[in-house]
Design a protein around this motif. Structure first.
Motif, PDB file in Angstrom:
ATOM      1  N   GLY A  10      41.506  43.626   9.616  1.00 40.22           N
ATOM      2  CA  GLY A  10      41.266  42.461  10.686  1.00 40.22           C
ATOM      3  C   GLY A  10      41.908  43.151  12.312  1.00 40.22           C
ATOM      4  N   ASP A  11      40.332  43.436  12.790  1.00 38.67           N
ATOM      5  CA  ASP A  11      40.663  43.840  14.609  1.00 38.67           C
ATOM      6  C   ASP A  11      41.393  42.825  15.589  1.00 38.67           C
ATOM      7  N   ILE A  12      41.915  43.559  16.347  1.00 34.39           N
ATOM      8  CA  ILE A  12      42.897  42.559  16.949  1.00 34.39           C
ATOM      9  C   ILE A  12      43.278  43.380  18.365  1.00 34.39           C
ATOM     10  N   ASP A  13      42.625  42.527  19.630  1.00 37.94           N
ATOM     11  CA  ASP A  13      43.383  42.969  20.262  1.00 37.94           C
ATOM     12  C   ASP A  13      45.093  42.250  21.583  1.00 37.94           C
ATOM     13  N   LEU A  14      45.745  42.967  21.735  1.00 33.80           N
ATOM     14  CA  LEU A  14      47.246  42.292  21.681  1.00 33.80           C
ATOM     15  C   LEU A  14      47.406  41.518  22.897  1.00 33.80           C
ATOM     16  N   LEU A  15      46.577  42.196  23.669  1.00 32.45           N
ATOM     17  CA  LEU A  15      46.419  41.743  25.131  1.00 32.45           C
ATOM     18  C   LEU A  15      46.180  40.342  25.100  1.00 32.45           C
ATOM     19  N   GLY A  16      46.006  39.289  24.276  1.00 35.27           N
ATOM     20  CA  GLY A  16      46.435  38.298  23.803  1.00 35.27           C
ATOM     21  C   GLY A  16      47.220  37.391  23.710  1.00 35.27           C
ATOM     22  N   ILE A  17      48.446  38.330  22.644  1.00 35.41           N
ATOM     23  CA  ILE A  17      49.754  37.800  22.701  1.00 35.41           C
ATOM     24  C   ILE A  17      50.465  38.136  23.540  1.00 35.41           C
ATOM     25  N   LEU A  18      50.225  39.497  23.253  1.00 36.59           N
ATOM     26  CA  LEU A  18      51.110  40.036  24.894  1.00 36.59           C
ATOM     27  C   LEU A  18      51.204  38.863  26.585  1.00 36.59           C
ATOM     28  N   GLY A  19      50.022  38.407  25.992  1.00 32.85           N
ATOM     29  CA  GLY A  19      50.278  37.203  27.721  1.00 32.85           C
ATOM     30  C   GLY A  19      50.213  38.604  29.213  1.00 32.85           C
ATOM     31  N   LEU A  20      48.682  39.405  28.237  1.00 35.04           N
ATOM     32  CA  LEU A  20      48.643  40.563  29.584  1.00 35.04           C
ATOM     33  C   LEU A  20      46.719  40.145  29.645  1.00 35.04           C
ATOM     34  N   SER A  21      46.582  39.255  28.969  1.00 33.03           N
ATOM     35  CA  SER A  21      44.930  38.814  29.137  1.00 33.03           C
ATOM     36  C   SER A  21      44.301  37.481  29.039  1.00 33.03           C
ATOM     37  N   GLU A  22      44.248  36.421  29.917  1.00 29.88           N
ATOM     38  CA  GLU A  22      43.552  35.591  29.981  1.00 29.88           C
ATOM     39  C   GLU A  22      42.028  35.471  28.187  1.00 29.88           C
ATOM     40  N   GLN A  23      41.653  36.733  28.782  1.00 30.64           N
ATOM     41  CA  GLN A  23      40.060  36.948  28.771  1.00 30.64           C
ATOM     42  C   GLN A  23      40.039  37.530  27.250  1.00 30.64           C
ATOM     43  N   VAL A  24      41.441  37.073  26.635  1.00 32.45           N
ATOM     44  CA  VAL A  24      41.004  38.158  25.343  1.00 32.45           C
ATOM     45  C   VAL A  24      41.892  37.011  24.456  1.00 32.45           C
ATOM     46  N   ARG A  25      41.629  36.890  23.089  1.00 30.55           N
ATOM     47  CA  ARG A  25      41.630  35.679  22.601  1.00 30.55           C
ATOM     48  C   ARG A  25      43.323  36.380  21.157  1.00 30.55           C
ATOM     49  N   ASN A  26      44.533  35.016  21.106  1.00 27.40           N
ATOM     50  CA  ASN A  26      45.128  35.525  20.470  1.00 27.40           C
ATOM     51  C   ASN A  26      45.027  36.221  19.010  1.00 27.40           C
ATOM     52  N   GLY A  27      43.517  35.772  18.423  1.00 28.17           N
ATOM     53  CA  GLY A  27      44.404  36.074  16.797  1.00 28.17           C
ATOM     54  C   GLY A  27      42.901  37.036  16.169  1.00 28.17           C
ATOM     55  N   TYR A  28      42.757  37.407  15.109  1.00 26.77           N
ATOM     56  CA  TYR A  28      41.895  38.267  15.260  1.00 26.77           C
ATOM     57  C   TYR A  28      40.510  38.138  15.740  1.00 26.77           C
ATOM     58  N   ARG A  29      39.904  38.915  16.435  1.00 29.77           N
ATOM     59  CA  ARG A  29      38.378  39.345  16.721  1.00 29.77           C
ATOM     60  C   ARG A  29      37.862  38.759  15.454  1.00 29.77           C
ATOM     61  N   GLN A  30      38.235  39.515  14.283  1.00 30.42           N
ATOM     62  CA  GLN A  30      36.759  40.144  13.063  1.00 30.42           C
ATOM     63  C   GLN A  30      37.613  40.002  12.050  1.00 30.42           C
ATOM     64  N   ILE A  31      37.528  39.774  10.962  1.00 25.37           N
ATOM     65  CA  ILE A  31      37.932  39.908   9.597  1.00 25.37           C
ATOM     66  C   ILE A  31      36.974  40.023   8.742  1.00 25.37           C
ATOM     67  N   ARG A  32      36.731  42.052   7.906  1.00 28.54           N
ATOM     68  CA  ARG A  32      36.489  42.646   7.571  1.00 28.54           C
ATOM     69  C   ARG A  32      35.867  42.216   6.087  1.00 28.54           C
TER      70      ARG A  32
END
Lengths: 200, 200
Positions: B123-145
């Protein structure tokens, strides 16, 4: 990982938490994480997953000394052998744990000391979907409800605001509410997939 | 729970599986299930869930002799203490276990004997979302394979078809892809919620 002046309020090392945020602001690419699990079928509806390594902060993590193992199964009434909870019950654990972790972090950052946080989660599901007996019924949960009990040195309104802030930053909440892209494939018989750690 | 003529192919009691389907066809209301978890915060990002009872098939289940306990935490790099996997990693366990349980049932129903089923999930996730550092990045997984390796007494195409059929009947896949309604509330301080077993 040293605490300089902030006490570890709620068990959260607030100084390190803010230092981590600063580090990610300075190098946003370290926020790219990849989590992984490997699952092996055992018998019937019983399988076991192992979770240990992940990629994050620019490298493979090596901080977990031992792998975590989890069994899943169906209960007897669903022709399973009760060797673990059902897969859908792990979703309930995940949402409660994610909201609770965020809540403790946010409370610490706001200077609120928590005394107790407990939550109960319920998920309603009509199995006519997964049993293939109705095309009108979805396979998954119709609704999940999380009820928190929070006790701490703040007003009820401030404690409710912690839960709301945690919800707005929760990775699991986002996935459960908004869904995500899930790709499934089967390795060709003469190309038996990759090792669990393979990156793509 | 007696097997009359079908052997327990893949560890699946096929006779009971079909009898269960017939019972639900005759009384569709027994397909209404409610699963539950209770979570207690321990310290920092560490919490623990207990999973045991559920409602289904018209009654409270009493078949699990002991509760199941699961810890969750953040890793050191995310200012946690590694007392368990992250909540998002339990989503990876859930999808693998759900698809695998379905696969074994479907294979048994189709008369296919499985020798091995393994899967790896990323599962790929960009933590800029949950860290509150980007409004363009979602909190959850971008993709699960999910990548399966399946070995059994059928052609590769038949084994691939088992995975596809399991996907189409998977409760966890449905929730992760399509999302669901999640309601969160906080008990009033003078009304400390209900017991975990309360129905609404």
């Amino acid at each position: 990982m040293t605490t300089t002046e902030s006490p570890a309020r709620n068990g959260v090392d607030v100084a390190t938490l803010f230092a981590t945020l600063d580090a990610v602001k300075a190098s946003p690419q370290i926020a790219q994480f990849q989590f992984r699990a490997r699952n092996d079928w055992i018998s019937g509806t019983h399988s076991r997953s192992v979770i240990q390594g992940f990629y994050g902060a620019g490298q493979e993590d090596a901080s977990r000394p031992e792998p975590f193992w989890y069994d899943a199964d169906h209960p007897a009434v669903l022709v399973g052998s009760n060797q673990g909870p059902t897969p859908v019950e792990f979703l309930l654990h995940a949402i409660a744990a994610c909201l609770t972790a965020g809540l403790a972090n946010i409370a610490a950052a706001r200077g609120i000391t928590l005394r107790r946080v407990s939550s109960t989660v319920e998920g309603d599901i009509d199995l006519l979907g997964i049993l293939g007996l109705s095309e009108q019924v979805r396979n998954g949960y119709r609704q999940i409800r999380v009820r928190f009990e929070v006790d701490g040195d703040a007003s009820h309104e401030e404690l409710v605001a912690l839960v709301e802030r945690s919800r707005s930053r929760s990775a699991v909440y986002d996935v459960l509410v908004n869904g995500t892209d899930v790709q499934i494939d089967v390795a060709a018989p003469d190309a038996p997939g990759g090792e669990p750690g393979d990156r793509r």
